[in-house]
Scaffold this motif. Structure first.
Motif, mmCIF file in Angstrom:
data_model
loop_
_atom_site.group_PDB
_atom_site.id
_atom_site.type_symbol
_atom_site.label_atom_id
_atom_site.label_comp_id
_atom_site.label_asym_id
_atom_site.label_seq_id
_atom_site.Cartn_x
_atom_site.Cartn_y
_atom_site.Cartn_z
ATOM 1 N N ALA A 82 20.930 96.273 50.647
ATOM 2 C CA ALA A 82 21.024 96.316 52.113
ATOM 3 C C ALA A 82 21.779 95.108 52.657
ATOM 4 O O ALA A 82 22.853 95.234 53.260
ATOM 5 N N ALA A 83 21.233 93.914 52.441
ATOM 6 C CA ALA A 83 21.822 92.715 53.055
ATOM 7 C C ALA A 83 23.136 92.322 52.391
ATOM 8 O O ALA A 83 24.087 91.921 53.068
ATOM 9 N N SER A 84 23.212 92.392 51.061
ATOM 10 C CA SER A 84 24.433 91.938 50.391
ATOM 11 C C SER A 84 25.622 92.816 50.763
ATOM 12 O O SER A 84 26.734 92.321 50.962
ATOM 13 N N SER A 85 25.409 94.134 50.895
ATOM 14 C CA SER A 85 26.496 95.016 51.327
ATOM 15 C C SER A 85 26.871 94.734 52.784
ATOM 16 O O SER A 85 28.050 94.732 53.146
ATOM 17 N N PHE A 86 25.860 94.498 53.604
ATOM 18 C CA PHE A 86 26.092 94.156 55.008
ATOM 19 C C PHE A 86 26.942 92.896 55.119
ATOM 20 O O PHE A 86 27.917 92.845 55.891
ATOM 21 N N LEU A 87 26.611 91.881 54.323
ATOM 22 C CA LEU A 87 27.359 90.628 54.363
ATOM 23 C C LEU A 87 28.752 90.784 53.761
ATOM 24 O O LEU A 87 29.731 90.233 54.276
ATOM 25 N N ALA A 88 28.859 91.523 52.670
ATOM 26 C CA ALA A 88 30.156 91.680 51.999
ATOM 27 C C ALA A 88 31.189 92.323 52.911
ATOM 28 O O ALA A 88 32.382 92.033 52.813
ATOM 29 N N GLN A 89 30.729 93.212 53.793
ATOM 30 C CA GLN A 89 31.650 93.929 54.673
ATOM 31 C C GLN A 89 31.909 93.208 55.996
ATOM 32 O O GLN A 89 32.682 93.696 56.824
ATOM 33 N N ALA A 90 31.278 92.060 56.211
ATOM 34 C CA ALA A 90 31.415 91.352 57.491
ATOM 35 C C ALA A 90 32.812 90.769 57.634
ATOM 36 O O ALA A 90 33.272 90.008 56.786
ATOM 37 N N GLY A 91 33.484 91.107 58.712
ATOM 38 C CA GLY A 91 34.841 90.628 58.953
ATOM 39 C C GLY A 91 34.889 89.477 59.927
ATOM 40 O O GLY A 91 33.867 89.062 60.497
ATOM 41 N N ASP A 92 36.099 88.972 60.146
ATOM 42 C CA ASP A 92 36.289 87.785 60.993
ATOM 43 C C ASP A 92 35.850 88.012 62.437
ATOM 44 O O ASP A 92 35.493 87.065 63.134
ATOM 45 N N PRO A 97 19.777 92.414 58.264
ATOM 46 C CA PRO A 97 20.868 93.298 57.859
ATOM 47 C C PRO A 97 20.801 94.670 58.529
ATOM 48 O O PRO A 97 19.810 95.031 59.173
ATOM 49 N N SER A 98 21.870 95.426 58.339
ATOM 50 C CA SER A 98 21.878 96.859 58.599
ATOM 51 C C SER A 98 22.170 97.553 57.280
ATOM 52 O O SER A 98 22.920 97.032 56.450
ATOM 53 N N ASN A 99 21.593 98.718 57.079
ATOM 54 C CA ASN A 99 21.835 99.444 55.839
ATOM 55 C C ASN A 99 23.257 99.992 55.801
ATOM 56 O O ASN A 99 23.829 100.344 56.843
ATOM 57 N N THR A 136 26.185 81.850 49.269
ATOM 58 C CA THR A 136 26.718 82.434 48.046
ATOM 59 C C THR A 136 25.973 83.740 47.828
ATOM 60 O O THR A 136 24.765 83.735 47.582
ATOM 61 N N VAL A 137 26.675 84.866 47.918
ATOM 62 C CA VAL A 137 26.036 86.173 47.975
ATOM 63 C C VAL A 137 26.478 87.036 46.802
ATOM 64 O O VAL A 137 27.669 87.348 46.663
ATOM 65 N N GLY A 138 25.541 87.422 45.945
ATOM 66 C CA GLY A 138 25.812 88.393 44.901
ATOM 67 C C GLY A 138 25.670 89.798 45.475
ATOM 68 O O GLY A 138 24.594 90.177 45.951
ATOM 69 N N VAL A 139 26.742 90.573 45.454
ATOM 70 C CA VAL A 139 26.755 91.886 46.096
ATOM 71 C C VAL A 139 26.148 92.931 45.164
ATOM 72 O O VAL A 139 26.586 93.086 44.025
ATOM 73 N N VAL A 140 25.138 93.640 45.654
ATOM 74 C CA VAL A 140 24.486 94.703 44.887
ATOM 75 C C VAL A 140 25.231 96.008 45.154
ATOM 76 O O VAL A 140 25.203 96.539 46.266
ATOM 77 N N ASP A 141 25.918 96.513 44.122
ATOM 78 C CA ASP A 141 26.701 97.746 44.240
ATOM 79 C C ASP A 141 26.875 98.284 42.824
ATOM 80 O O ASP A 141 27.628 97.727 42.028
ATOM 81 N N TYR A 142 26.174 99.363 42.482
ATOM 82 C CA TYR A 142 26.174 99.841 41.105
ATOM 83 C C TYR A 142 25.917 101.343 41.070
ATOM 84 O O TYR A 142 25.494 101.945 42.070
ATOM 85 N N VAL A 143 26.170 101.925 39.917
ATOM 86 C CA VAL A 143 25.910 103.352 39.702
ATOM 87 C C VAL A 143 24.723 103.494 38.760
ATOM 88 O O VAL A 143 24.673 102.863 37.703
ATOM 89 N N ALA A 144 23.756 104.313 39.154
ATOM 90 C CA ALA A 144 22.575 104.600 38.327
ATOM 91 C C ALA A 144 22.101 106.007 38.640
ATOM 92 O O ALA A 144 22.218 106.471 39.786
ATOM 93 N N HIS A 145 21.573 106.678 37.624
ATOM 94 C CA HIS A 145 21.062 108.047 37.781
ATOM 95 C C HIS A 145 22.133 108.971 38.366
ATOM 96 O O HIS A 145 21.835 109.904 39.122
ATOM 97 N N GLY A 146 23.399 108.643 38.049
ATOM 98 C CA GLY A 146 24.498 109.482 38.485
ATOM 99 C C GLY A 146 24.924 109.287 39.924
ATOM 100 O O GLY A 146 25.782 110.027 40.429
ATOM 101 N N GLU A 147 24.391 108.277 40.614
ATOM 102 C CA GLU A 147 24.708 108.050 42.021
ATOM 103 C C GLU A 147 24.990 106.577 42.278
ATOM 104 O O GLU A 147 24.499 105.708 41.559
#
Length: 600
Positions: free
Chosen positions: A422-432, A280-282, A406-417
């Motif tokens: 890394a990988a799940s966000s990279f995969l979720a944004q991958a386009g055609d 992945p890329s961050n 099958t990819v569960g995307v890690v994207d959440y708010v914690a500690h106010g941020e």
């Protein structure tokens, strides 16, 4: 195209029939495999050329054989052990490579030289294929080993408090049994090769000296014609994205993606149960967070270990930004002069450290424990970014030159941020139009039964459903005669029933025989898959007694442990076992390969 080599004409000729057989055996092998065969053949030839002394040499080789044992959950320990074995044979050593669950434990007392490469899972757990061996070595039945010389390489993840605990336990126990180390204990973090490569060099040299082989075997000169390299972890294939869609409702509260990638032209193949490695890329937004918090310039060129890159590129593609590790906590505590943070590193604070690492990403600690960092210091302190493994969600017999995830995307708010994976966000944004660096990681212990008449029971809540989609596809395509029973769980039926239409179709066409569901947030009382297991305990136990194979995929920290406890309860309730007998029964299923787990 097959590799072509120029062979020295002075070498003796080979009968046409034998040459034809040899050509069939090596057809399709890559350069690395062909070079390994060449080295092995040269070593064997050298031993045969010793003439009258061959019998004595053979006897010495048997007595001084190097046994390399490995216990591996994700394939890393297997990869390192296989590389060491190939190098040992190329160096002229008599060596054998054995997976821990295939090793006859009675042979331990006869070993003279032993190497163990073993990973630690989660909270000081051995890999499934090594549980029996670890229990034996640590237990009362282990023999005294005064004649054994050994070396242990532990693999682990320093984001867990008990880093490489299994390797340490085995190293200490073998010494307590009277064995002598011929190489020091190695402890490799997720950047495995940084430790494994020099450790292997040193260990192999020590083994050669101990076994009386001071020089590597002579290898016949072969001149290869250029050949396309096989795609591996080190040389990934860039797979085109064919499809990337959410398979949960918009109001689900979290995203799960179904992805389809093209393998056309890769030469890669896989079996149901294997994993796909993704480099992945961050996320760019996460990189911006780091630059902002540390007040650093992303365009500043940083030189580290002989490589010079802009800081933004180091943080995007080269450094781990989402996983805390014990060494990183120690470095940050020291830099900030923070006694409270340093206190968490004490042995009696392991639970508090585990909680910190489970609930925080590195950026959270940098915000809380401020100190001045240069770009060079930051790059040196962070671990290298490593690939992530995803259970493959397809059968090649069903999808051809594709691989599905099958990819569960890690994207959440914690500690106010906001936080990302890394990988799940990279995969979720991958386009055609994008291609992704990938490779296949085989999982030998998570395979469908060779006997297609054998029943299977699959337990896969959440994204743990992925390999079972592959299993059902494969059994449908091959016309397998055994029954297929699936347990699936998630939070909500209406929004998070992954692949619902496919499972309903499978029930109609007979490729799925039973489906038990658990949705934990649809009613006041939370229901999980382990409760469904207990409800169906009588029939589930009957299936297992009749020879069914059991598979579990998903979360290792809670789900897998809860399922294991439920299975023990089922054996006591419906099998008449005591609790200890039930544990032994389940352990026996694990050793037989009839209880297989792909947990993470």
């Amino acid at each position: 195209m097959n590799a072509v080599v120029a062979i020295d004409n002075r070498l003796p000729s080979m009968e046409a029939s034998r040459l034809s057989t040899l050509e069939r055996l090596v057809d399709g092998l890559g350069p690395a495999e062909l070079y390994w065969i060449a080295a092995w053949s040269a070593a064997r030839a050298e031993r045969l050329q010793r003439g009258d002394a061959s019998t004595a040499v053979a006897a010495k080789a048997v007595a001084g054989q190097l046994t390399i044992l490995y216990g591996s959950q994700t394939g890393q320990a297997r990869r390192v052990a296989a590389q060491l074995h190939a190098r040992a044979e190329a160096a002229g050593l008599a060596a054998r490579l054995v997976r821990a669950d295939a090793y006859p434990q009675r042979e331990l007392a006869k070993e003279t030289h032993l190497v163990v490469v073993i990973s630690t899972q989660g909270d000081a757990e051995p890999p499934d294929d090594a549980r029996g061996l670890v229990e034996f070595v640590l237990g009362k039945r282990a023999p005294k080993l005064p004649g054994l010389r050994y070396a242990v390489l532990g693999l682990g993840d320093s984001s867990y408090p008990q880093f490489c605990a299994i390797g340490r336990q085995l190293d200490d126990r073998l010494a307590a049994l009277g064995a002598t180390r011929f190489a020091a204990l190695g402890e490799a973090d997720v950047d495995v090769d940084a430790v494994a490569a020099p450790w292997s060099d040193s260990t192999l040299e020590q083994a050669r000296q101990a076994l009386g082989t001071s020089q590597p075997a002579r290898v016949a000169t072969l001149q290869p014609v250029p050949h396309r390299a096989t795609h591996t972890r080190e040389h990934p294939f860039h797979a085109a994205v064919l499809d990337n869609q959410s398979i949960v409702a918009r109001d689900a509260g979290r995203d799960v993606r179904h992805m389809e990638l093209s393998l056309e032209g890769s030469g890669l193949s896989y079996e149901p149960g294997d994993s796909l490695g993704v480099w992945p890329s961050n996320p760019p937004a996460l990189v911006d967070q780091w630059l902002g918090v540390l007040k650093l310039d992303g365009e500043q060129v940083v030189t580290h270990e002989g490589r010079s890159l802009p800081l933004r590129q180091w943080l995007s593609r080269e450094r781990e930004l989402t996983r805390l590790s014990r060494p990183l906590v120690a470095v940050l505590a020291d830099a900030a002069g923070d006694d409270e943070l340093a206190r968490l590193l004490r042995p009696d604070q392991s639970a508090a450290l585990a909680a910190l690492m489970a609930e925080h990403q590195p950026i959270d600690l940098w915000r809380r424990h401020a100190s001045d960092w240069s770009a060079e210091e930051l790059v040196a302190a962070l671990r290298p970014l490593v690939p992530r493994l995803y259970s493959i969600a397809s059968s090649r017999k069903a999808v051809g030159e594709e691989v599905h995830l099958t990819v569960g995307v890690v994207d959440y708010v914690a500690h106010g941020e906001r936080h990302w994976g890394a990988a799940s966000s990279f995969l979720a944004q991958a386009g055609d139009e994008q291609s992704l660096p990938i490779y296949i990681e085989p999982n030998e212990r998570f395979r469908l039964p060779q006997d297609d008449a054998r029943d299977i029971i699959m337990i896969g809540p959440g994204t743990g459903i992925a390999p079972f989609r592959a299993f059902v596809q494969e059994r449908r395509e091959t016309g397998a005669r055994g029954r297929n029973w699936l347990f699936f769980g998630n939070r909500h039926f209406s929004s998070e029933f992954l692949y619902q239409v496919e499972w309903q179709a499978a029930l109609r066409d007979g490729s799925l025989h039973r489906l038990d569901l658990a949705f934990s947030r649809d009613d006041a009382a939370k229901v999980y898959v382990q409760q469904r297991l207990r409800e169906q305990g009588r029939e589930l136990y009957a299936w297992l007694q009749e020879g069914a194979q059991l598979y579990v995929c998903g979360d290792a920290n809670r789900m897998a442990k809860d399922v294991n406890a439920a299975l023990i309860d089922i054996a006591t309730t419906h099998g008449g076992h005591t609790h200890e007998q039930a544990r032994e029964w389940l352990s026996d299923l694990l050793q037989q390969g009839r209880y297989a787990r792909d947990v993470y």
